[in-house]
Design an enzyme around this catalytic site. Structure first.
Site, short mmCIF file in Angstrom:
data_model
loop_
_atom_site.label_atom_id
_atom_site.label_comp_id
_atom_site.label_asym_id
_atom_site.label_seq_id
_atom_site.Cartn_x
_atom_site.Cartn_y
_atom_site.Cartn_z
N VAL A 137 2.67 -10.42 1.55
CA VAL A 137 2.18 -9.75 2.75
C VAL A 137 2.68 -8.32 2.59
CG1 VAL A 137 2.28 -9.61 5.26
CG2 VAL A 137 2.21 -11.85 4.14
N PRO A 138 1.77 -7.39 2.26
CA PRO A 138 2.14 -6.10 1.70
C PRO A 138 2.69 -5.09 2.71
CG PRO A 138 -0.22 -6.24 1.97
CD PRO A 138 0.33 -7.58 2.33
N CYS A 139 3.93 -5.32 3.15
CA CYS A 139 4.54 -4.40 4.12
C CYS A 139 4.71 -3.00 3.54
CB CYS A 139 5.86 -4.96 4.64
SG CYS A 139 7.01 -5.49 3.38
N HIS A 140 4.66 -2.87 2.21
CA HIS A 140 4.73 -1.54 1.60
C HIS A 140 3.51 -0.69 1.97
CE1 HIS A 140 2.57 -3.99 -1.40
NE2 HIS A 140 1.92 -2.87 -1.70
#
Length: 181
Positions: A137-140
């Site tokens: 889950v690409p929080c970046h």
């Protein structure tokens, strides 16, 4: 929440500034993935097919050979509004794109009753810091309205965020870029 006996851990080598990632798998999928954790005394994954899938797909993604990790996610370590925000991010923000903390708050629908300016965006920032399945889950990809924003892990965390955003083409490579071109 998954029962602790169903979580098994593996270490995945990465080119990231933080070093290897630590990943917990369950029968449902990846339940946890972290950059700066230690695995001492946690149950190790011995399922060769899971180890091969996780390490292979992460290696392909981090080498720029794939834009999708394609790993199943076990969402059981998040719930309620946190899960809703994470699933909105996972579903709506593809490789090479970013979204601001405030935009993610709005898109998730979780903060419709919040009137205080900036509170929803700050809360989303805290949710990203508590993302149990980082990278998957690409929080970046969640950034501040006026720049890159924060990332868990202090200076190394920001370096990881910059590295991943450079990999995805959001940021231009710098002279010290050590990732794939």
């Amino acid at each position: 929440m998954p029962q602790s006996r169903s979580l098994s851990w593996l270490t995945v080598p990465t080119p990231l500034p933080s070093g290897p990632m630590h990943v917990a798998v369950t029968p449902l999928g990846v339940a946890s993935a972290g950059y700066l954790e230690h695995l001492d005394e946690l149950p190790r994954c011995t399922d060769e097919s899971k180890i091969a899938a996780v390490t292979g797909r992460m290696a392909d993604y981090l080498a720029g050979r794939s834009r999708e990790l394609g790993l199943p996610i076990d969402w059981s370590l998040s719930s309620g509004p946190h899960r809703a925000v994470l699933q909105t991010l996972w579903r709506d923000v593809p490789y090479g794109r970013t979204i601001t903390y405030g935009e993610l708050a709005s898109r998730s629908g979780v903060f419709e009753d919040v009137a205080e300016p900036g509170l929803a965006a700050r809360t989303v920032g805290q949710m990203m810091a508590a993302n149990p399945v980082a990278l998957l889950v690409p929080c970046h990809r969640v950034v501040a309205a006026d720049g890159i924003g924060g990332f868990g892990g202090g200076r190394v965390g920001i370096e990881v965020k910059r590295w991943l955003l450079t990999l995805e083409g959001v940021l231009e490579p710098t002279l010290d870029w050590n990732g794939p071109l």
